[in-house]
Design an enzyme around this catalytic site. Sequence first.
Site, PDB file in Angstrom:
ATOM      1  N   ASP A  16       0.972  -1.245   0.210  1.00 10.76           N
ATOM      2  CA  ASP A  16       0.023   0.085   0.092  1.00 10.76           C
ATOM      3  C   ASP A  16       0.582   1.095   0.405  1.00 10.76           C
ATOM      4  O   ASP A  16       2.341   0.605   0.260  1.00 10.76           O
ATOM      5  CB  ASP A  16      -1.258  -0.322   1.556  1.00 10.76           C
ATOM      6  N   SER A  17       0.595   2.413  -0.313  1.00 10.17           N
ATOM      7  CA  SER A  17       0.744   3.624  -0.330  1.00 10.17           C
ATOM      8  C   SER A  17       1.264   3.657   0.930  1.00 10.17           C
ATOM      9  O   SER A  17       2.444   4.533   1.319  1.00 10.17           O
ATOM     10  CB  SER A  17       0.076   5.174  -0.319  1.00 10.17           C
ATOM     11  N   CYS A  79      -4.388  -1.266  -2.140  1.00  9.43           N
ATOM     12  CA  CYS A  79      -4.599   0.122  -2.009  1.00  9.43           C
ATOM     13  C   CYS A  79      -5.274   0.581  -3.193  1.00  9.43           C
ATOM     14  O   CYS A  79      -5.312  -0.295  -4.297  1.00  9.43           O
ATOM     15  CB  CYS A  79      -3.062   0.968  -2.490  1.00  9.43           C
ATOM     16  N   GLU A 159      -5.284  10.163   9.972  1.00  9.03           N
ATOM     17  CA  GLU A 159      -4.021   9.167   9.582  1.00  9.03           C
ATOM     18  C   GLU A 159      -4.631   9.904  11.467  1.00  9.03           C
ATOM     19  O   GLU A 159      -4.055   9.527  12.417  1.00  9.03           O
ATOM     20  CB  GLU A 159      -3.573   9.702   9.293  1.00  9.03           C
ATOM     21  N   CYS A 193     -11.415   3.284   0.015  1.00 16.88           N
ATOM     22  CA  CYS A 193     -10.102   3.667   0.201  1.00 16.88           C
ATOM     23  C   CYS A 193      -9.929   3.174   1.594  1.00 16.88           C
ATOM     24  O   CYS A 193     -10.723   3.101   2.209  1.00 16.88           O
ATOM     25  CB  CYS A 193     -10.305   5.453   0.968  1.00 16.88           C
ATOM     26  N   HIS A 195      -8.574   4.177   3.763  1.00 18.45           N
ATOM     27  CA  HIS A 195      -9.122   4.529   5.684  1.00 18.45           C
ATOM     28  C   HIS A 195     -10.421   5.243   5.730  1.00 18.45           C
ATOM     29  O   HIS A 195     -10.297   4.776   6.651  1.00 18.45           O
ATOM     30  CB  HIS A 195      -7.841   6.231   5.033  1.00 18.45           C
TER      31      HIS A 195
HETATM   32  N1  DGL Z   1      -4.254   3.879   0.187  1.00 21.01           N
HETATM   33  C1  DGL Z   1      -5.103   4.630  -0.321  1.00 21.01           C
HETATM   34  C2  DGL Z   1      -5.697   4.061  -1.253  1.00 21.01           C
HETATM   35  O1  DGL Z   1      -6.334   2.875  -0.855  1.00 21.01           O
HETATM   36  C3  DGL Z   1      -5.244   6.268   0.359  1.00 21.01           C
HETATM   37  C4  DGL Z   1      -3.831   6.639   0.848  1.00 21.01           C
HETATM   38  C5  DGL Z   1      -3.185   7.414  -0.182  1.00 21.01           C
HETATM   39  O2  DGL Z   1      -3.730   8.188  -1.215  1.00 21.01           O
HETATM   40  O3  DGL Z   1      -2.430   7.081  -1.001  1.00 21.01           O
HETATM   41  O4  DGL Z   1      -6.887   4.823  -2.285  1.00 21.01           O
END
Ligand code: DGL
Length: 274
Positions: A16-17, A79, A159, A193, A195
């Site tokens: 993931d990012s 992600c 976050e 997403c 988050h």
């Molecule tokens: N993990 C990203 C997503 O699910 C969200 C966080 C980001 O923008 O890197 O799209």
Amino acid sequence: MNAGSRSSVAPIGVFDSGVGGLTVLRALRAHMPGENFIYLGDTARLPYGTKSPQTVTRYSLQCAQRLIDCGVRSLVVACNTASASALPALRQAHPDLPIIGVIEPGAAEAVRVSASRHIAVIGTHATIAGRAYEQAIQRIAPDARVVARACSLFVALAEEGWVDGLIAEAVARRYLEELFCGPMVPDTLVLGCTHFPQLLSAIRAVVPAGVQLIDAAAATAQTLRRDWRLPVAGEPAQGSVRWLATDGAARFAQVGSRFLGQLLREDQVEIVDL
Ligand code: DGL
């Protein structure tokens, strides 16, 4: 697809990012407690959600390569933004590696539970701009009506840990109101997403009662276990996780603990350079 049936074989790679994919890892571990995982959070370059598809694809290919170098036998793109932008390139670059993203399972679950076939999707700017959920939903149900909205501030709220109460609900109301007004409102909302499941109670507080919320993380874990014929939930939790991040072990551990729902220590996190 059969990626093996026991944890004695190579681990599953998850990337993931940043910390968001830990919600996906959490679901994977709940469904497959015997599996070993390697998780990579590209914390040096997050967020992905505001970047171009080309950049997200380049970063994703580098994350995948790093996990392949660590010996993973399959890959979960945990992600939504990376799944939306990079899945074709990842599959093309690694045709023999089983690779799953979070969009197809989330879309399939939304179609399964939606009686009216009127579905709302929320995600990052990149995910919504790329229309990946609309396309995935309409591939399964061409008659489905999809409305979508980017909810970028949810990422920062999650976050920061401001996931409920007045501020979270005010932001949620501002984003979601327009999706749920008018005579025909969607009966299903996809949290597109990593988050957004953190903000579940704030989102629930502002969407009409009865709207089904789809967590793509849980849907992905179910799909993976079914399609890759992995062990069923309920066996003893014996699998391990190796934690990799590209920057900030302390923050990864601190914020990640919340996303993961268990304590993660800074000294457990290896910093790697891609
Ligand atoms: N993990 C990203 C997503 O699910 C969200 C966080 C980001 O923008 O890197 O799209």
